[in-house]
Every structure is written in structure tokens, then in C-alpha cells.
Design an enzyme around this catalytic site. Structure first.
Site, short mmCIF file in Angstrom:
data_model
loop_
_atom_site.label_atom_id
_atom_site.label_comp_id
_atom_site.label_asym_id
_atom_site.label_seq_id
_atom_site.Cartn_x
_atom_site.Cartn_y
_atom_site.Cartn_z
N SER A 89 0.84 -1.20 0.00
CA SER A 89 0.00 0.00 0.00
C SER A 89 0.88 1.24 0.00
O SER A 89 2.01 1.22 0.53
CB SER A 89 -0.90 0.01 1.25
OG SER A 89 -1.52 1.27 1.42
N TYR A 130 -0.98 -0.08 10.21
CA TYR A 130 -1.15 -0.50 8.82
C TYR A 130 0.06 -0.11 7.99
O TYR A 130 0.57 -0.91 7.19
CB TYR A 130 -2.41 0.15 8.25
CG TYR A 130 -2.77 -0.31 6.86
CD1 TYR A 130 -3.19 -1.61 6.62
CD2 TYR A 130 -2.69 0.56 5.77
CE1 TYR A 130 -3.52 -2.05 5.34
CE2 TYR A 130 -3.02 0.14 4.49
CZ TYR A 130 -3.44 -1.16 4.28
OH TYR A 130 -3.77 -1.58 3.01
#
Length: 284
Positions: free
Chosen positions: A142, A154
Site C-alpha cells: 500500500s 497499517y
């Protein structure tokens, strides 16, 4: 004949969103697909849709958070389809919270899926691919790996998966196994739950627009491509620069505090950069 004709691939977290799009696209290009999702009913629904369209698919509900589950996913592919030609490490969790309000249990759960899940599935798949003498692994990372506001866990998890991609690519190139990563941006449940991404991303950026990149990296068309992180937003495609030493490299016999301070005030002053997430933005 599809570009994945005769290949068997595992796609984790394929019950919805990007994972579902990857599975459907791969199957549409000839792959036999193990559709894995911890929500077994969703996995079954996707697999049934592939079969109804004339493809080959097997649903699997094992969790990637333990090595036993990861091994079971790989074994299911080999037992049913006779090989494991590709692995897409897509299963993932995400949430947004300020760093001062994060929860240890939530951090652990995210790391177990995003980091350990990718590592475990790779560890289970790689011996099979080595025996075959070929294989392709696609890790899903990501843009958050560069440091997303309110997303430390994350961001850290996706940075770890990117690092694993570089490491595996280095170790496995001589084994005939290619390892790359895709950094996707598409309208999914994760985006819908993220106020910042929700404002800047159009619903037209569907997961189906990213899927061709994953299919390409699984296919023989990408033979020789390894160790790359590729960003896809549906309408934009680019490579992500790999970590590297930045010039200038200063040398002294010893470095004292005052010497380091002087370096930052002089030679390093013109090459300092803001946090990556503040400048790694594409228009739209």
C-alpha cells in the site's frame, strides 16, 4: 487461450473487494483458483461464481494468521489442481486511529494478518515452487507504507511486506521464482471507512481496474520481472522507487555529536525531505 491457462494460483482474502477482483480476473484468464477467505461463505460464493462462468475454483476458509492454516491453503491447491504456480498475498486488515489512541490487541490482530499471514503463506508456498522450479508471488502492499496519518500499524505492516518482497526476490531469483508487490488504490470497504481516501477517490476506481496488473505479474508475460513494487490506481500505473542510500555520503574517521550537527546544517540541509506520505500523491 488465457495468459494463465494451465496455472493454479492461491489468492488470500478473496471473498470481496480487491481479492475477489483478482480471483475473478485470474480465473477469466484461465487459472484454476483457490479462493481463500476467513469468511468461508464469501469464499464459496466467489468460487461458485467462477465455476458458473466456466472456470475452475476451490473455496477455502483457513486463516492465514497461523502457519498451519497457511499450509492448509497451499496443500488444498496442490491436492486439487496438482501444482501451485502463483500466490497472491492479499488478506489484510486496516483501521485509522491517532497513535496516542491505538490499541495493543488491535495492532497485534492487524500484524498477524498483514505481516505474519503473508510470511506464513510464502513460507508454505516457496518449498512447493522450488520443487517445481518455477512460481510467482504477488504481495499486496500500500502507499501507506510510506507513512499514513492515523495509520501507523497499517503503514508498518505494509512496509514489512514490501521489505519481505525485496528479500524473497533476492533469495528466489535463482530458483525460478519471481516475487513482486502491487500497491493498489481502488474503492473498497477500506477506502469507504477512510475519510481522507473517501474524499479524494472516485467510486469509478473499482477493484476490477487493478486486477489486470496482478494477472500480468502471475503470468509468464512478466518473466524476468522480480523485486518490483508496482502502483496501480486504475488509471495510473508506475513503479515505486526502491530504498537506497542517498547522496552525499560523508566520511570521517569518527563522528562526534558536533560533527553530525554540522553535517545536517550544511551538506544534508539541501537534501532533507518531508515525510514521504506528504509528497507521494498523484493528482486525483
Amino acid at each position: 487461450m488465457g495468459v494463465l491457462e494451465g496455472k493454479a494460483v492461491v489468492i488470500t482474502g478473496a471473498g470481496r473487494g480487491l481479492g475477489r477482483a483478482y480471483a475473478m480476473h485470474a480465473a477469466g484468464h484461465g487459472a484454476a483458483v483457490v479462493v481463500n477467505d476467513v469468511d468461508g461463505e464469501l469464499a464459496e460464493k466467489v468460487a461458485a461464481g467462477i465455476v458458473a462462468s466456466g472456470g475452475l475454483a476451490l473455496s477455502n476458509g483457513d486463516s492465514v494468521t497461523g502457519y498451519a492454516g497457511a499450509s492448509a491453503i497451499v496443500e488444498a491447491c496442490v491436492e486439487r489442481f496438482g501444482a501451485l504456480d502463483g500466490l497472491v498475498n492479499n488478506a489484510g486488515l486496516n483501521y485509522q486511529v491517532p497513535p496516542w489512541a491505538d490499541d495493543p490487541d488491535r495492532v497485534r490482530a492487524l500484524v498477524e494478518v498483514n505481516v505474519l499471514g503473508s510470511l506464513y503463506c510464502g513460507m508454505a508456498a516457496i518449498p512447493v515452487m522450488r520443487r517445481q522450479g518455477h512460481g510467482a508471488i504477488v504481495n499486496i502492499v500500500s502507499g501507506s507504507m510510506l507513512g499514513k496519518s492515523n495509520g501507523a500499524a497499517y503503514s508498518a505492516s505494509k512496509g514489512a511486506v514490501a521489505a519481505a518482497t525485496y528479500s524473497w526476490a533476492t533469495d528466489l531469483s535463482a530458483e525460478g521464482i519471481r516475487v513482486n508487490a502491487v500497491s493498489p488504490l481502488a474503492w473498497t470497504r477500506m477506502v469507504e471507512a477512510d475519510a481522507v481516501e473517501r474524499e479524494r477517490l472516485s467510486r469509478d476506481h473499482t477493484p476490477e481496474r487493478v486486477a489486470p496488473l496482478v494477472t500480468y505479474l502471475l503470468s509468464d508475460l512478466s518473466s524476468g520481472i522480480t523485486g518490483q513494487v508496482v502502483r496501480s490506481t486504475g488509471d495510473a500505473l508506475h513503479l515505486v522507487r526502491q530504498p537506497a542510500v542517498k547522496e552525499p555520503v560523508l566520511r570521517r574517521e569518527t563522528w562526534e555529536v558536533e560533527d553530525i550537527a554540522r553535517a545536517f546544517e550544511t551538506e544534508f540541509a539541501d537534501v532533507l525531505e518531508p515525510p514521504p506520505a506528504q509528497r507521494w500523491r498523484l493528482p486525483g
